[in-house]
Scaffold this active site. Structure first.
Site, short mmCIF file in Angstrom:
data_model
loop_
_atom_site.label_atom_id
_atom_site.label_comp_id
_atom_site.label_asym_id
_atom_site.label_seq_id
_atom_site.Cartn_x
_atom_site.Cartn_y
_atom_site.Cartn_z
N ILE A 19 36.35 38.91 42.17
CA ILE A 19 36.66 38.77 40.75
C ILE A 19 37.83 37.83 40.52
O ILE A 19 37.88 37.12 39.50
CB ILE A 19 36.89 40.15 40.08
N SER A 41 47.60 38.41 49.22
CA SER A 41 46.30 38.85 49.74
C SER A 41 46.42 38.87 51.26
O SER A 41 47.04 37.97 51.84
CB SER A 41 45.21 37.87 49.28
N ARG A 42 45.84 39.91 51.89
CA ARG A 42 46.04 40.05 53.33
C ARG A 42 45.34 38.96 54.12
O ARG A 42 45.82 38.51 55.15
CB ARG A 42 45.52 41.42 53.80
N LYS A 94 39.99 46.69 36.03
CA LYS A 94 39.39 48.00 35.85
C LYS A 94 38.75 48.44 37.16
O LYS A 94 38.38 47.56 37.95
CB LYS A 94 38.34 48.01 34.73
N ASP A 172 31.81 52.20 39.25
CA ASP A 172 32.59 50.95 39.17
C ASP A 172 31.98 50.03 38.11
O ASP A 172 32.67 49.61 37.18
CB ASP A 172 32.68 50.27 40.54
P1 NAP Z 1 36.60 42.27 46.49
O1 NAP Z 1 35.69 41.08 46.45
O2 NAP Z 1 36.47 43.24 47.60
O3 NAP Z 1 38.07 41.70 46.38
C1 NAP Z 1 39.21 42.50 46.39
C2 NAP Z 1 40.26 41.89 47.28
O4 NAP Z 1 41.37 42.76 47.32
C3 NAP Z 1 39.78 41.72 48.71
O5 NAP Z 1 39.21 40.46 48.92
C4 NAP Z 1 41.04 41.93 49.53
O6 NAP Z 1 41.63 40.70 49.85
C5 NAP Z 1 41.99 42.68 48.61
N1 NAP Z 1 42.24 44.05 49.10
C6 NAP Z 1 43.44 44.66 49.13
N2 NAP Z 1 43.35 45.89 49.60
C7 NAP Z 1 42.07 46.10 49.90
C8 NAP Z 1 41.35 47.18 50.45
N3 NAP Z 1 41.97 48.33 50.77
N4 NAP Z 1 40.02 47.06 50.61
C9 NAP Z 1 39.39 45.91 50.29
N5 NAP Z 1 40.02 44.83 49.76
C10 NAP Z 1 41.34 44.92 49.58
O7 NAP Z 1 36.44 43.13 45.15
P2 NAP Z 1 36.15 42.59 43.67
O8 NAP Z 1 34.71 42.61 43.40
O9 NAP Z 1 36.92 41.34 43.43
O10 NAP Z 1 36.74 43.82 42.85
C11 NAP Z 1 38.13 44.05 42.73
C12 NAP Z 1 38.36 44.79 41.43
O11 NAP Z 1 37.86 43.98 40.36
C13 NAP Z 1 37.63 46.15 41.36
O12 NAP Z 1 38.43 47.09 40.71
C14 NAP Z 1 36.41 45.83 40.50
O13 NAP Z 1 35.98 46.94 39.73
C15 NAP Z 1 36.95 44.75 39.57
N6 NAP Z 1 35.90 43.88 39.04
C16 NAP Z 1 34.95 43.33 39.85
C17 NAP Z 1 33.92 42.58 39.30
C18 NAP Z 1 32.84 41.94 40.14
O14 NAP Z 1 31.87 41.43 39.58
N7 NAP Z 1 32.93 41.92 41.45
C19 NAP Z 1 33.88 42.36 37.93
C20 NAP Z 1 34.90 42.87 37.15
C21 NAP Z 1 35.90 43.64 37.71
P3 NAP Z 1 42.48 40.60 51.22
O15 NAP Z 1 41.60 41.13 52.31
O16 NAP Z 1 42.79 39.14 51.34
O17 NAP Z 1 43.70 41.46 51.00
#
Ligand code: NAP
Length: 311
Positions: A19, A41-42, A94, A172
């Site tokens: 996101i 970011s890690r 969110k 989610d």
């Molecule tokens: P994601 O692709 O997994 O990205 C989250 C990032 O956070 C990871 O790349 C990771 O980067 C970091 N991170 C830090 N602690 C973590 C942990 N314990 N486990 C996994 N990753 C961790 O997730 P996302 O889809 O972007 O979603 C993140 C948030 O945005 C959620 O709350 C989701 O509801 C919201 N969101 C997502 C979307 C969508 O379409 N995907 C849309 C709207 C809102 P590092 O490994 O570099 O630390």
């Protein structure tokens, strides 16, 4: 904390994942009120932006006014506390936290520290939502059907965290529907009954159904994370003046007897515009109603165990 009155808000972006890349970076690049000053970011880093492994290191290494947290909800509390204690304004993706107590504690902490806390609900910024709310004013709402069916493998590939405890599972995406419903319906959504299906060995559900009511209207909710083929993010509301339909997560509005109304996606630009306004005004915006309904569901819905699931 530095003065932000007439200057750009120096923002640290936390959690460079899907996101952050899809929405936060383009929205920030297009908004002159913000300067993307650093990231935390890690495992990920952006070209030409100083990157740090975590929030504490980012704050120690860089002058910032605000942070925007795009990490999964589990772990965000500690990140937000670190930022608030350093005097920074905080914008939360969110769902804003994994528990109601966490978000209440963050709101108290931000108030005591005099910084802004913003719990974002991006789906509320979809083009059809505000006009839907306006149209519903004064109408008698008779029934509401919320159907959120999407393919976890397509939209959340490999996101193991989403099915862990505190990852919300199908809630989610489902919380986006609840964020719209709590915005446009005049009465609170009260949970009557429900069930959720949690795959063996996982902590959060892949499917759920909820029976609720809002005033005298019954509200039926279907959340499904295994929908292949057409994807559905619809809310239908029967009223004494006909049925309103919000499609595609709130971006399409169809009023009775009218053609579909569509507008370009401006959800994240609108969230950052709102954050800039809140920072300028020194006001927080913390709305926990969608999270409360998820908590209600986790307290009350029957929990069934289903077959194992792998991405
Ligand atoms: P994601 O692709 O997994 O990205 C989250 C990032 O956070 C990871 O790349 C990771 O980067 C970091 N991170 C830090 N602690 C973590 C942990 N314990 N486990 C996994 N990753 C961790 O997730 P996302 O889809 O972007 O979603 C993140 C948030 O945005 C959620 O709350 C989701 O509801 C919201 N969101 C997502 C979307 C969508 O379409 N995907 C849309 C709207 C809102 P590092 O490994 O570099 O630390």
């Amino acid at each position: 904390m530095a003065e932000t009155n007439s200057q750009r808000i120096r923002l640290g972006l936390v959690g460079i994942g899907k996101i952050a890349r899809d929405q936060h970076l383009p929205a920030l690049a297009a908004d002159t009120r913000f300067e993307l000053a650093a990231t935390a970011s890690r495992n990920a880093q952006l070209d030409n932006v100083p990157g740090y492994p975590d929030v504490a290191a980012m704050i120690a290494g860089h002058d910032l006014d605000a942070v925007s947290l795009c990490t999964p909800p589990d772990g965000r509390y500690e990140q937000a506390v670190t930022a608030i204690d350093a005097g920074l304004h905080v914008m939360l993706e969110k769902p804003p936290a994994t528990t109601l107590t966490e978000i209440a504690a963050l709101a108290d902490r931000a108030r005591a520290k005099g910084v802004v806390l913003f719990t974002t609900w991006h789906s509320r910024e979809a083009a059809g939502v505000e006009p839907a709310k306006a149209w519903l004013q004064g109408k008698q709402i008779q029934a509401v059907r919320i159907t959120w069916r999407e393919d976890i493998r397509r939209w959340h590939p490999g996101q193991e965290w989403i099915l862990a405890a505190g990852g919300f599972g199908v809630f989610d995406p489902g919380i986006n529907a609840l964020s719209i419903a709590t915005k446009i319906l005049p009465d609170p959504l009260l949970l009557l009954s429900g069930w959720m299906e949690v795959p063996e060995g996982r902590g959060s559900p892949l499917a759920a159904e909820l029976k609720m009511r809002s005033g005298n209207a019954k509200v039926d909710v279907v959340f499904d994370f295994l929908q292949t083929g057409p994807q559905t993010w619809d809310i239908e509301i029967d009223t004494d003046a006909g049925t309103l339909r919000l499609g595609m997560g709130g971006s399409i509005l169809q009023l009775p007897g009218d053609d579909e109304q569509k507008a370009p996606d401006r959800e994240y630009p609108r969230l950052y515009a709102r954050f800039a306004e809140l920072v300028a005004a020194g006001e927080s915006d913390v709305d926990i109603r969608p999270l409360q309904i998820v908590a209600d569901a986790f307290m009350m819905a029957e929990r069934r165990t289903t077959a194992r699931f792998e991405f």
